[in-house]
Motif scaffolding. Structure first.
Motif, PDB file in Angstrom:
ATOM      1  N   LEU A  58       0.879  -1.164   0.000  1.00  0.00           N
ATOM      2  CA  LEU A  58       0.000   0.000   0.000  1.00  0.00           C
ATOM      3  C   LEU A  58       0.919   1.217   0.000  1.00  0.00           C
ATOM      4  CD1 LEU A  58      -2.849   1.284   0.342  1.00  0.00           C
ATOM      5  CD2 LEU A  58      -2.454   1.178   2.802  1.00  0.00           C
ATOM      6  N   ILE A  59       0.614   2.164  -0.842  1.00  0.00           N
ATOM      7  CA  ILE A  59       1.440   3.373  -0.926  1.00  0.00           C
ATOM      8  C   ILE A  59       0.636   4.562  -0.435  1.00  0.00           C
ATOM      9  CG2 ILE A  59       2.697   4.945  -2.446  1.00  0.00           C
ATOM     10  CD1 ILE A  59       3.208   2.535  -4.274  1.00  0.00           C
ATOM     11  N   PHE A  60       1.249   5.317   0.460  1.00  0.00           N
ATOM     12  CA  PHE A  60       0.660   6.571   0.915  1.00  0.00           C
ATOM     13  C   PHE A  60       1.382   7.720   0.229  1.00  0.00           C
ATOM     14  CE2 PHE A  60      -0.815   3.912   4.366  1.00  0.00           C
ATOM     15  CZ  PHE A  60      -2.056   4.447   4.662  1.00  0.00           C
ATOM     16  N   LEU A  61       0.617   8.640  -0.287  1.00  0.00           N
ATOM     17  CA  LEU A  61       1.147   9.881  -0.826  1.00  0.00           C
ATOM     18  C   LEU A  61       1.294  10.838   0.359  1.00  0.00           C
ATOM     19  CD1 LEU A  61       0.008  11.648  -4.003  1.00  0.00           C
ATOM     20  CD2 LEU A  61      -0.089  12.901  -1.862  1.00  0.00           C
ATOM     21  N   VAL A  62       2.450  11.447   0.486  1.00  0.00           N
ATOM     22  CA  VAL A  62       2.735  12.365   1.594  1.00  0.00           C
ATOM     23  C   VAL A  62       2.786  13.787   1.042  1.00  0.00           C
ATOM     24  CG1 VAL A  62       4.401  13.007   3.381  1.00  0.00           C
ATOM     25  CG2 VAL A  62       4.062  10.578   2.793  1.00  0.00           C
ATOM     26  N   GLU A  63       1.959  14.665   1.586  1.00  0.00           N
ATOM     27  CA  GLU A  63       1.953  16.068   1.174  1.00  0.00           C
ATOM     28  C   GLU A  63       3.112  16.794   1.859  1.00  0.00           C
ATOM     29  OE1 GLU A  63      -2.128  16.925   2.307  1.00  0.00           O
ATOM     30  OE2 GLU A  63      -2.707  16.843   0.188  1.00  0.00           O
ATOM     31  N   SER A  64       4.310  16.462   1.416  1.00  0.00           N
ATOM     32  CA  SER A  64       5.514  16.966   2.065  1.00  0.00           C
ATOM     33  C   SER A  64       5.701  18.472   1.884  1.00  0.00           C
ATOM     34  CB  SER A  64       6.747  16.206   1.557  1.00  0.00           C
ATOM     35  OG  SER A  64       6.709  16.045   0.159  1.00  0.00           O
ATOM     36  N   GLY A  65       5.265  19.005   0.765  1.00  0.00           N
ATOM     37  CA  GLY A  65       5.359  20.458   0.563  1.00  0.00           C
ATOM     38  C   GLY A  65       4.527  21.214   1.591  1.00  0.00           C
ATOM     39  N   LYS A  66       3.308  20.728   1.852  1.00  0.00           N
ATOM     40  CA  LYS A  66       2.451  21.355   2.864  1.00  0.00           C
ATOM     41  C   LYS A  66       3.067  21.194   4.257  1.00  0.00           C
ATOM     42  CE  LYS A  66      -1.990  20.880   0.515  1.00  0.00           C
ATOM     43  NZ  LYS A  66      -3.295  20.213   0.510  1.00  0.00           N
ATOM     44  N   MET A  67       3.609  20.014   4.515  1.00  0.00           N
ATOM     45  CA  MET A  67       4.239  19.791   5.823  1.00  0.00           C
ATOM     46  C   MET A  67       5.386  20.776   6.042  1.00  0.00           C
ATOM     47  SD  MET A  67       4.458  15.641   6.237  1.00  0.00           S
ATOM     48  CE  MET A  67       5.453  15.795   7.742  1.00  0.00           C
ATOM     49  N   PHE A  68       6.214  20.927   5.010  1.00  0.00           N
ATOM     50  CA  PHE A  68       7.363  21.828   5.108  1.00  0.00           C
ATOM     51  C   PHE A  68       6.881  23.261   5.367  1.00  0.00           C
ATOM     52  CE2 PHE A  68      10.691  24.532   3.241  1.00  0.00           C
ATOM     53  CZ  PHE A  68      11.801  24.071   3.950  1.00  0.00           C
ATOM     54  N   ALA A  69       5.860  23.666   4.639  1.00  0.00           N
ATOM     55  CA  ALA A  69       5.290  25.012   4.826  1.00  0.00           C
ATOM     56  C   ALA A  69       4.743  25.184   6.234  1.00  0.00           C
ATOM     57  CB  ALA A  69       4.190  25.265   3.790  1.00  0.00           C
ATOM     58  N   ASP A  70       4.308  24.085   6.845  1.00  0.00           N
ATOM     59  CA  ASP A  70       3.776  24.115   8.209  1.00  0.00           C
ATOM     60  C   ASP A  70       4.859  23.951   9.276  1.00  0.00           C
ATOM     61  OD1 ASP A  70       1.246  24.523   7.185  1.00  0.00           O
ATOM     62  OD2 ASP A  70       0.587  22.443   7.475  1.00  0.00           O
ATOM     63  N   GLY A  71       6.116  23.924   8.857  1.00  0.00           N
ATOM     64  CA  GLY A  71       7.210  23.919   9.818  1.00  0.00           C
ATOM     65  C   GLY A  71       7.884  22.582  10.088  1.00  0.00           C
ATOM     66  N   PHE A  72       7.491  21.527   9.401  1.00  0.00           N
ATOM     67  CA  PHE A  72       8.147  20.234   9.591  1.00  0.00           C
ATOM     68  C   PHE A  72       9.497  20.237   8.882  1.00  0.00           C
ATOM     69  CE2 PHE A  72       3.778  19.279  10.470  1.00  0.00           C
ATOM     70  CZ  PHE A  72       3.816  18.249  11.402  1.00  0.00           C
ATOM     71  N   LYS A  73      10.460  19.572   9.481  1.00  0.00           N
ATOM     72  CA  LYS A  73      11.797  19.480   8.900  1.00  0.00           C
ATOM     73  C   LYS A  73      11.934  18.189   8.107  1.00  0.00           C
ATOM     74  CE  LYS A  73      14.135  22.221  12.353  1.00  0.00           C
ATOM     75  NZ  LYS A  73      15.224  22.303  13.321  1.00  0.00           N
ATOM     76  N   PHE A  74      12.642  18.290   7.005  1.00  0.00           N
ATOM     77  CA  PHE A  74      12.938  17.147   6.159  1.00  0.00           C
ATOM     78  C   PHE A  74      14.430  17.078   5.916  1.00  0.00           C
ATOM     79  CE2 PHE A  74       8.506  17.695   5.398  1.00  0.00           C
ATOM     80  CZ  PHE A  74       8.028  16.439   5.096  1.00  0.00           C
ATOM     81  N   TYR A  75      14.907  15.866   5.770  1.00  0.00           N
ATOM     82  CA  TYR A  75      16.323  15.612   5.531  1.00  0.00           C
ATOM     83  C   TYR A  75      16.427  14.628   4.371  1.00  0.00           C
ATOM     84  CZ  TYR A  75      16.233  17.241  10.339  1.00  0.00           C
ATOM     85  OH  TYR A  75      15.988  17.953  11.472  1.00  0.00           O
ATOM     86  N   ARG A  76      17.552  14.635   3.721  1.00  0.00           N
ATOM     87  CA  ARG A  76      17.794  13.653   2.676  1.00  0.00           C
ATOM     88  C   ARG A  76      19.115  12.980   2.957  1.00  0.00           C
ATOM     89  NH1 ARG A  76      17.296  15.146  -3.494  1.00  0.00           N
ATOM     90  NH2 ARG A  76      19.156  14.009  -3.990  1.00  0.00           N
ATOM     91  N   SER A  77      19.081  11.673   3.084  1.00  0.00           N
ATOM     92  CA  SER A  77      20.305  10.930   3.356  1.00  0.00           C
ATOM     93  C   SER A  77      21.147  10.848   2.076  1.00  0.00           C
ATOM     94  CB  SER A  77      19.981   9.520   3.877  1.00  0.00           C
ATOM     95  OG  SER A  77      19.427   8.738   2.854  1.00  0.00           O
ATOM     96  N   VAL A  78      22.392  10.430   2.226  1.00  0.00           N
ATOM     97  CA  VAL A  78      23.298  10.384   1.083  1.00  0.00           C
ATOM     98  C   VAL A  78      22.825   9.424  -0.003  1.00  0.00           C
ATOM     99  CG1 VAL A  78      25.322  11.131   2.382  1.00  0.00           C
ATOM    100  CG2 VAL A  78      24.822   8.700   2.186  1.00  0.00           C
TER     101      VAL A  78
END
Length: 173
Positions: free
Chosen positions: A135-155
């Motif tokens: 099952l795949i969930f689509l994550v509204e990461s752009g909205k989360m980021f705008a709402d102050g959530f932090k995102f990281y990208r591993s190497v």
């Protein structure tokens, strides 16, 4: 070789004490010590495991003397992922059996340091297949980021965040 790679993942992500080595605060282990303590592991085999790992789970330090897992730790280490603005949409693959819990709680990191997210549906589907019917969930990461959530990208390109509240999720498949 596959069983040795899985054991290496266990050591570098969860239980370094199992073979009596210590990881530094960034998750690095001494390559020579690791090879001495893990039966059947030498430098050439370790290099082969790192090079052939399709998920790029491991990295050597610039001088080649240290190795670490890129993400997926359950022990407190700072693998120094780059904090970045994510794309508008990311994906999380899981098994259908976890859907009700995810709908209620969102995505939680459980024993890991971060929730792992994919940049494409194919990778998410492969991850989900490890847990039964995917099952795949689509994550509204752009909205989360705008709402102050932090995102990281591993190497190795995996997107990480500490929590994805249910309101930012949509079921994809």
């Amino acid at each position: 070789m596959k069983s040795l790679s899985k054991f290496l993942s266990l050591i570098l992500r969860h239980q370094s004490q199992k073979v009596g080595i210590e990881l530094d605060e960034h998750g690095w282990a001494d390559v020579e010590e690791l090879c001495r303590r893990v039966r059947g592991l030498d430098r050439a085999t370790l290099e082969q495991i790192v090079a052939q790992d399709e998920k790029q789970r491991y990295s050597f330090s610039a001088d080649g003397k240290l190795i670490r897992a890129n993400q997926g730790h359950s022990i407190p280490v700072d693998v120094e992922p780059a904090e970045l603005e994510p794309p508008e949409i990311l994906y999380h693959g899981t098994g259908e059996k976890f859907a009700a819990s995810i709908r209620a709680q969102g995505l939680i990191r459980k024993s890991r340091l971060y929730v792992h997210l994919s940049g494409d549906t194919e990778t998410a589907r492969k991850v989900g297949q490890r847990h039964g019917k995917p099952l795949i969930f689509l994550v509204e990461s752009g909205k989360m980021f705008a709402d102050g959530f932090k995102f990281y990208r591993s190497v190795n390109g995996v997107w990480l965040t500490e929590h994805v509240p249910a309101k930012y999720l949509k079921e994809r498949f």
